[in-house]
Scaffold this motif. Structure first.
Motif, PDB file in Angstrom:
ATOM      1  N   THR A  73     -14.672   2.972   8.565  1.00 16.03           N
ATOM      2  CA  THR A  73     -14.461   4.377   8.900  1.00 16.03           C
ATOM      3  C   THR A  73     -15.395   5.325   8.155  1.00 16.03           C
ATOM      4  O   THR A  73     -15.254   6.535   8.278  1.00 16.03           O
ATOM      5  N   MET A  74     -16.331   4.779   7.368  1.00 16.15           N
ATOM      6  CA  MET A  74     -17.343   5.621   6.746  1.00 16.15           C
ATOM      7  C   MET A  74     -18.534   5.732   7.705  1.00 16.15           C
ATOM      8  O   MET A  74     -18.541   5.106   8.755  1.00 16.15           O
ATOM      9  N   ASN A  75     -19.525   6.530   7.390  1.00 14.81           N
ATOM     10  CA  ASN A  75     -20.710   6.639   8.246  1.00 14.81           C
ATOM     11  C   ASN A  75     -21.855   5.813   7.675  1.00 14.81           C
ATOM     12  O   ASN A  75     -22.010   5.700   6.458  1.00 14.81           O
ATOM     13  N   PRO A 103     -12.944   7.489   1.868  1.00 18.08           N
ATOM     14  CA  PRO A 103     -11.686   7.405   1.119  1.00 18.08           C
ATOM     15  C   PRO A 103     -11.316   5.981   0.748  1.00 18.08           C
ATOM     16  O   PRO A 103     -11.631   5.028   1.455  1.00 18.08           O
ATOM     17  N   GLU A 104     -10.661   5.840  -0.367  1.00 17.99           N
ATOM     18  CA  GLU A 104     -10.193   4.531  -0.820  1.00 17.99           C
ATOM     19  C   GLU A 104      -8.811   4.272  -0.226  1.00 17.99           C
ATOM     20  O   GLU A 104      -7.788   4.320  -0.916  1.00 17.99           O
ATOM     21  N   THR A 158      -7.651  -4.345  -2.940  1.00 14.66           N
ATOM     22  CA  THR A 158      -7.554  -2.912  -3.273  1.00 14.66           C
ATOM     23  C   THR A 158      -8.739  -2.167  -2.667  1.00 14.66           C
ATOM     24  O   THR A 158      -9.889  -2.625  -2.780  1.00 14.66           O
ATOM     25  N   PRO A 159      -8.463  -1.045  -2.017  1.00 13.90           N
ATOM     26  CA  PRO A 159      -9.549  -0.259  -1.416  1.00 13.90           C
ATOM     27  C   PRO A 159     -10.632   0.136  -2.416  1.00 13.90           C
ATOM     28  O   PRO A 159     -11.804   0.180  -2.085  1.00 13.90           O
ATOM     29  N   SER A 173       0.835  -1.202   0.000  1.00 20.33           N
ATOM     30  CA  SER A 173       0.000   0.000   0.000  1.00 20.33           C
ATOM     31  C   SER A 173       0.867   1.248   0.000  1.00 20.33           C
ATOM     32  O   SER A 173       1.876   1.314   0.708  1.00 20.33           O
ATOM     33  N   ASP A 174       0.470   2.236  -0.800  1.00 24.45           N
ATOM     34  CA  ASP A 174       1.179   3.515  -0.779  1.00 24.45           C
ATOM     35  C   ASP A 174       0.884   4.279   0.500  1.00 24.45           C
ATOM     36  O   ASP A 174       1.639   5.151   0.911  1.00 24.45           O
ATOM     37  N   THR A 175      -0.236   3.965   1.125  1.00 21.44           N
ATOM     38  CA  THR A 175      -0.617   4.605   2.384  1.00 21.44           C
ATOM     39  C   THR A 175      -0.228   3.698   3.536  1.00 21.44           C
ATOM     40  O   THR A 175      -0.728   2.586   3.640  1.00 21.44           O
TER      41      THR A 175
END
Length: 742
Positions: A494-496, A485-486, A466-467, A427-429
């Protein structure tokens, strides 16, 4: 002259003759005469219309009908107030500055005009004829005439009548009387008609006590009462109403009704939170609100609902609804001390129960009572679903036939590295969340990772899939927030989302991958129109094989995993727990072959304005995780809703790579990592046994983890990201409610 010259001469003569004929036909005298003739004809038509149309009696608003709401069996649930929520007040009661605010917002020339805006009316007629719908531009007099004498229909006939009657009313009635009639008849939203009801609904004061700034907000509100209501407006709606509020005050300055210095000192007057109307106590108000919201999504406007006369039958099963209320009381409310325990005072419960074969919402729990807590906890979307999102990561992996970093096909038997705070690979993140209680697991399978809600496994899995692919699957299954976010942190939910949303997602799994959309309105009819009910079941969101494989995994979560509180021999069940960071929310989403139900607890500050707070210490029981109160409520309700149990079994077909081996105790029990994590005050006490029933509170660390405390032999088939309670490095903070394990 030759023959050619003669022909040219003849052509010129012919053209001159033709041009002369056209000029004789379209002379300036004839054009002007025709124009004035048409004008005279139009004036004659208006004069005839003026003589023909008289000012009628007041419309049927004073005889307004109520809306009737029924349970699915036809028994009465509620009846909206049969009379309009209005109290007529004299104009003298309304402060002059507030009167001017409405004139400045709606019709600056009110005191000078003849009661009509010909340009605006012509524009409205053109838009009506061309099908463009409503168009602003009506004067206050015209709006008063429409509200008091006519209807809201957008027809040419009604617009012409409005024009004529407005001219007559302006001639026969004082401007102050027209303004008084307008302020007392216009609709402000929140069920309030008239300025007195609006003042009470938005600011809790009488009309006589409104200040200029508050009056300017109420005047701005009239352009779009639902969109501009601060309590439920979108960011765009809030921006627009603030701009219109400022526009109103600026117009007052321009007309000499407000001092510029005083205007510059004014701040936007945020209205109070709404309260339910009388007769909507308990769960009734929440059910009515959910039904109304669904009708609005189907094109029934707030004005249409307010006009009354609707008979609305809900999908709510009366017996199951009562059972859900009893289960929340028995398993939660009876354990709380809301008066003397500060934590207990913050607890809010919400639940949605759906028939997975039809999408019908058969029961709903919105909170302690609509007159005590207006916001519907079943449909609110301001909390994160935490680890209840993990099954969607697995579903996406199966659907996309994803592989690990080593190229192994992902399935229930795939082995991952379960080291807590292990940085993800590929992952880049950067992302390295810790597991619940910072426990590391020795080479767990995906099935075991689901049982224990191991964050590190699902963090790596979302990278492997992959996200972007996971998000696509989630949206197809009904997760509502298209803006999450992906990034790897989405594996922690982490979304609502609301219990309503997640009930649809889990019902989709229950229904073998066919998309289920929760729907609460069975039918809605009145004399003039009928609302078409929502189709609760759509096409395949994911394949049956993928859905059934996830179901197989989730049955073990209930049997021996974090959801074991819902385990019973009375029914087959599959489900997942979830707890957000700092215990701000705790979830249990689960289903039987016949019923899908999602229960959640939210920590909400009782102070004005609310705010999310920790549930730690609820009923003096330590951390409130999804496997606790939510699972107990779910089990109690499901047992009762199924009449004491059910013999129905999951019909799982074509399970992909789902043949898991018999679950055994690992040869090496998970051990805490040697390096203590940076845990918040809500860390579990030693008395808890995380290896058996991990709670779901995420406690993400602020930096990537160090080298894992134990490394399984060989290269792990996939690298993981800590799940419910995982730590994340600076670049990948999922937000305040990152789920922690389960």
């Amino acid at each position: 002259m030759g023959r050619a010259d003669a022909r040219r001469a003849q052509g010129r003569e012919a053209r001159r003759a033709k041009g002369g004929g056209i000029r004789r036909l379209f002379t300036w005298r004839k054009i002007v005469g025709t124009f004035f003739g048409l004008c005279l004809l139009g004036m004659g038509a208006l004069a005839a219309l003026y003589l023909y149309v008289d000012v009628p009696e007041a419309n049927a608003q004073a005889q307004k009908q109520s809306n009737v709401y029924k349970y699915s069996d036809g028994t009465l649930l509620a009846r909206s107030n049969s009379e309009v929520n209005r109290e007529i007040v004299d104009l003298g009661v309304v402060p002059k500055s507030v009167q001017h605010a409405f004139v400045a917002a709606e019709n600056k020339s009110f005191y000078r005009d003849q009661g009509v805006d010909l340009k605006g009316t012509v524009r409205g007629l053109f838009n009506t004829l061309s099908g463009k719908g409503k168009q602003g531009g009506s004067t206050i007099t015209q709006q008063y005439v429409k509200n008091y004498y006519l209807t809201q229909d957008q027809t040419v006939t009604r617009k012409l009548k409005e024009l004529v009657i407005s001219l007559k009313v302006d001639q026969r009635t004082e401007k102050d009387d027209i303004l008084a009639g307008y302020l007392n008849t216009v609709y402000y939203g929140r069920g309030a008609s008239g300025i007195q009801a609006a003042a009470q609904a938005y600011y809790g004061v009488d009309a006589k006590d409104l200040d200029t700034s508050q009056g300017a907000y109420l005047a701005a509100l009239l352009q779009a009462p639902s969109q501009y209501d601060w309590a439920n407006a979108t960011p765009t709606g809030k921006k627009l109403v603030k701009e219109r509020w400022a526009y109103t005050l600026d117009n007052m300055v321009g007309e000499g009704w407000l001092d510029k210095a005083e205007r510059d000192r004014m701040t936007f007057p945020v209205p109070k939170s709404p309260k339910a109307a009388p007769g909507m106590e308990g769960q009734t108000g929440y059910l009515v609100e959910a039904a109304n919201d669904e009708m609005k999504r189907q094109g029934v406007t707030e004005e249409m609902l307010d006009a009354g006369g609707w008979t609305i039958t809900l999908n709510i099963d009366k017996k199951r609804q009562k059972q859900l209320e009893k289960s929340v009381d028995r398993q939660l409310e009876n354990q709380l001390d809301r008066k003397n325990n500060k934590v207990d005072a913050t607890v809010q419960a919400g639940a949605t129960s759906v028939d997975p074969k039809t999408g019908k919402v058969v029961a709903l729990y919105g909170g302690v009572g609509a007159t005590e807590h207006w916001y519907n906890n079943a449909t609110r979307q301001d909390y994160q679903p935490a680890s209840t999102f993990k099954p969607l990561v697995l579903a996406s992996a199966l659907e996309n036939e994803s592989t690990t970093q080593d190229g192994d096909l992902i399935g229930l038997n795939t082995v991952y590295d379960g080291t807590s705070k292990r940085p993800v690979v590929g992952s880049d993140t950067p992302f390295a969340p810790q597991n619940e209680d910072d426990i590391s697991y020795d080479s767990p399978t995906v099935q075991r990772a689901m049982d224990k809600s191991i964050n590190s496994v699902f963090a790596q899995m979302v990278v492997d899939v992959t996200p972007a692919a996971v998000k696509k699957t989630a949206l197809a299954m009904g997760v509502p927030d298209k803006n999450f976010p992906e990034r790897p942190a989405i594996t922690l939910g982490t979304m609502n989302a609301s219990t309503w949303d997640m009930a649809g997602v889990y019902a989709t799994l229950d229904n073998h991958g066919k998309k289920v959309t929760p729907t609460i309105v069975k039918s809605a009819e009145n004399r003039d129109r009928t609302m078409r009910p929502v189709d609760g079941v759509g096409g395949q969101a994911i394949s049956r094989a993928s859905a059934d494989t996830v179901t197989k995994a989730l049955t073990e979560v209930v049997d021996i995993g974090s959801g074991h509180e819902a385990n019973t021999s009375a029914y087959d069940a599959a489900g997942k727990t979830g707890t957000s960071e700092n215990n701000k929310a705790a979830w249990f989403a689960a289903y039987t072959p016949e019923l899908t139900t999602v229960v959640a607890l939210y920590g909400e500050s009782p102070k004005e304005g609310g705010g999310q707070v920790s549930l730690t210490g609820t009923a003096n029981s330590g951390r409130a995780n999804g496997g606790g109160f939510p699972a107990k409520i779910w089990a109690d309700y499901t047992l009762g809703a199924l009449g004491g149990g059910s013999d129905a079994a999951f019909d799982l077909r074509g399970v992909e790579r789902g043949e898991t081996a018999v679950t055994e105790t690992p040869s090496e029990e998970p051990t805490p990592s040697e390096t203590p994590s940076e845990t918040p005050s809500e860390e579990p006490t030693p008395s808890e046994t995380p290896s058996e029933t991990p709670s779901e509170e995420p406690t993400p660390s602020e930096t990537p983890s160090e080298t894992p405390t134990s490394t399984p032999s060989g290269t792990p088939s996939t690298t993981q990201d800590p799940g419910d309670g995982g730590a994340e490095p600076p670049g990948e903070r999922p937000g305040a409610d990152t789920p922690l394990g389960q």
